[in-house]
Enzyme design. Structure first.
Site, PDB file in Angstrom:
ATOM      1  CD  GLU A 157      -3.152  -0.253  -0.051  1.00  0.00           C
ATOM      2  OE1 GLU A 157      -3.085  -0.083  -1.251  1.00  0.00           O
ATOM      3  OE2 GLU A 157      -3.929  -1.072   0.234  1.00  0.00           O
ATOM      4  CG  HIS A 158      -0.124   5.003   0.497  1.00  0.00           C
ATOM      5  ND1 HIS A 158      -0.485   6.107   0.026  1.00  0.00           N
ATOM      6  CD2 HIS A 158      -1.340   4.786   1.199  1.00  0.00           C
ATOM      7  CE1 HIS A 158      -1.454   6.553   0.233  1.00  0.00           C
ATOM      8  NE2 HIS A 158      -2.156   5.695   1.111  1.00  0.00           N
TER       9      HIS A 158
ATOM     10  CG  ASP B  63       0.488   2.993  -6.425  1.00  0.00           C
ATOM     11  OD1 ASP B  63       0.848   3.739  -5.586  1.00  0.00           O
ATOM     12  OD2 ASP B  63      -0.539   2.965  -7.090  1.00  0.00           O
TER      13      ASP B  63
ATOM     14  CG  LEU C  96     -13.958  -1.413  -2.770  1.00  0.00           C
ATOM     15  CD1 LEU C  96     -15.334  -2.281  -2.785  1.00  0.00           C
ATOM     16  CD2 LEU C  96     -12.751  -2.203  -2.178  1.00  0.00           C
TER      17      LEU C  96
ATOM     18  CB  SER D  87     -15.907   3.476  -7.781  1.00  0.00           C
ATOM     19  OG  SER D  87     -15.542   4.538  -7.002  1.00  0.00           O
ATOM     20  CB  SER D  88     -12.367   7.069  -9.493  1.00  0.00           C
ATOM     21  OG  SER D  88     -11.031   6.808  -8.824  1.00  0.00           O
TER      22      SER D  88
ATOM     23  CD  GLU E  86      -8.248   8.820  -9.610  1.00  0.00           C
ATOM     24  OE1 GLU E  86      -8.781   8.010 -10.642  1.00  0.00           O
ATOM     25  OE2 GLU E  86      -8.781   9.163  -8.768  1.00  0.00           O
TER      26      GLU E  86
ATOM     27  CG  ASP F 124      -6.185   2.541  -7.488  1.00  0.00           C
ATOM     28  OD1 ASP F 124      -5.605   1.489  -6.890  1.00  0.00           O
ATOM     29  OD2 ASP F 124      -6.728   3.343  -7.124  1.00  0.00           O
TER      30      ASP F 124
HETATM   31  C1  GLA Z   1      -5.225   5.020  -4.083  1.00  0.00           C
HETATM   32  C2  GLA Z   1      -4.371   5.286  -5.346  1.00  0.00           C
HETATM   33  C3  GLA Z   1      -3.182   4.216  -5.768  1.00  0.00           C
HETATM   34  C4  GLA Z   1      -2.527   3.705  -4.464  1.00  0.00           C
HETATM   35  C5  GLA Z   1      -3.334   3.525  -3.214  1.00  0.00           C
HETATM   36  C6  GLA Z   1      -2.594   3.374  -2.130  1.00  0.00           C
HETATM   37  O1  GLA Z   1      -5.904   3.926  -4.501  1.00  0.00           O
HETATM   38  O2  GLA Z   1      -5.081   5.510  -6.529  1.00  0.00           O
HETATM   39  O3  GLA Z   1      -2.394   4.751  -6.783  1.00  0.00           O
HETATM   40  O4  GLA Z   1      -1.370   4.587  -4.337  1.00  0.00           O
HETATM   41  O5  GLA Z   1      -4.264   4.675  -2.968  1.00  0.00           O
HETATM   42  O6  GLA Z   1      -1.969   2.215  -2.319  1.00  0.00           O
END
Ligand code: GLA
Length: 388
Positions: A36-37, A39, A127, A129-130, A162, A173
């Site tokens: 998480e966080h 990417d 989740l 959605s965007s 985005e 995502d």
């Molecule tokens: C959001 C961002 C992703 C990622 C997550 C955290 O979903 O859109 O790119 O950074 O937060 O892992």
């Protein structure tokens, strides 16, 4: 459940435009097992597409104007593709405007179209959605006008859309929404965009999402700040170690050696990122070996880092993770996605899910007065054309 969604979308299209749609596109939300966080920090992530989707119906309309209807919101907008693309107060439309902007910037030629869509991806629950909205919309335009955009480029252009809306997100995502496969998690190397599928076999455990039902307003600004903080941390490390090009190349010793050059916050953010990058490798190994208890422990560790070092959790999610930790049936849990609300992801003994939901929902309600939602998700395929 998705059949009802698909039929509802096509029936609506037919009633509105007088004929059946040319193309029906299904675009999923995603979960993330771990990573998480990271990417946008050149790490590896382990997401998967899920069976919660947006269904789009499309047709070309042989004019210059496109009409797009969000069935669930009972709202629509029209856009002339020759006009400059600008922001609108209807927030949902900006994700789509961002996609059209990307297509224009890249010089793609296409005319007007009609599009309607409906979704069962909860909004604001982490989740994505965007991402499903951007990628499904772009996928559909690509199909009806034969633009020949490759799947990975659909994800990259979705990400840019985005950014245009204001969140400086990574690629996870959009990539997982487009590239997902049934019963597979995707290990994405966010530095090179190489990827591989791993079996999503959690043996005696299932994946359960607990939705805090809150979305704190700091999300966008805090997300972008974290990204800047990481850039700052890395630039301090690079000054001492010019050979390092990303957190991927760092270990904790590198970081310790520049600790006195950093604020406490920058140190904590960088520390989390280095640890999390290493954890994804271990988690993938654990999953491949069927060592789900180890995977679970890693999830708990990630949560601790996200909450205390990266500081993107919130009281509601911390409560949910702490509460399940006391339950024998749960072997791992953490906040999932960008943070500041949304869902926790939990590894729960198969068969124990309903009792757990009932128990935690009561505790959550008595603590915060908020109704807990929960989703038992299936790992499913990425964005596709639906054919009857
Ligand atoms: C959001 C961002 C992703 C990622 C997550 C955290 O979903 O859109 O790119 O950074 O937060 O892992």
């Amino acid at each position: 459940m998705n059949t009802i969604l698909i039929n509802g979308t096509t029936d609506f299209f037919q009633r509105n435009f007088g004929n059946a749609p040319e193309k029906i596109i299904l675009s999923p939300g995603r979960i993330n097992i771990i990573g998480e966080h990271i990417d946008y920090n050149d790490g590896f992530v382990l997401p998967a597409a899920i069976d919660k989707i947006i269904c789009f119906a499309f047709e070309k309309n042989n004019t210059k104007t496109s009409k797009i209807i969000a069935i669930d919101l009972d709202e629509y907008f029209e856009i002339n593709l020759d006009d400059e693309i600008t922001f609108d107060e209807k927030v949902w439309t900006n994700y789509l405007r961002g996609v059209l902007q990307q297509l224009k910037l890249k010089g793609f030629q296409f005319d007007g179209f009609n599009c309607v869509f409906r979704s069962n991806i909860p909004v604001g629950s982490g989740l994505s959605s965007s991402a499903a909205l951007e990628c499904g919309f772009l996928f559909g335009i690509n199909e009806i006008f034969n633009l020949n955009i490759k799947p990975v480029d659909i994800a990259l252009m979705g990400q840019k859309a985005e950014h245009w809306v204001g969140i400086n997100c990574g690629i996870m995502d959009q990539f997982s929404s487009v590239m997902g496969k049934e019963n597979k998690v995707i290990k994405i190397d966010c530095r090179t965009l190489e990827f591989e599928y791993h079996e999503a076999n959690f043996s005696d455990y299932s994946i359960l999402l607990l939705d805090s039902n809150v979305k704190h307003s700091l999300f966008t600004s805090a997300y972008n700040t974290r990204r800047e903080e990481c850039e700052e941390g890395l630039s301090i490390i690079k000054k001492k170690y010019p050979e390092i090009s990303s957190f991927r190349d760092c270990n904790i010793t590198h970081l310790q050696n520049v600790k006195d050059k950093m604020t406490e916050n920058i140190f904590k953010r960088s520390h989390y990122v280095i640890q999390e990058i290493a954890r994804v490798g271990k988690a993938c190994y654990a999953l491949d070996k069927g060592n789900i208890p180890l995977l679970g422990e890693l999830l708990f560790e990630t949560h601790k880092g996200l909450s205390q070092e990266y500081e993107v959790s919130c009281d509601e999610i911390d409560f949910l993770v702490d509460a399940v930790k006391k339950e024998k049936s749960v072997i791992g849990a953490r906040m999932m996605g960008g943070g500041f609300g949304g869902c926790s992801i939990n590894l729960v003994e198969k068969g124990a899910e309903d009792d757990l939901i009932e128990k935690i929902a009561k505790q959550y309600h008595s603590e915060f007065g908020i109704e807990l939602k929960s989703y038992k998700v299936k790992i499913s395929k990425g964005t596709t054309e639906f054919k009857n």
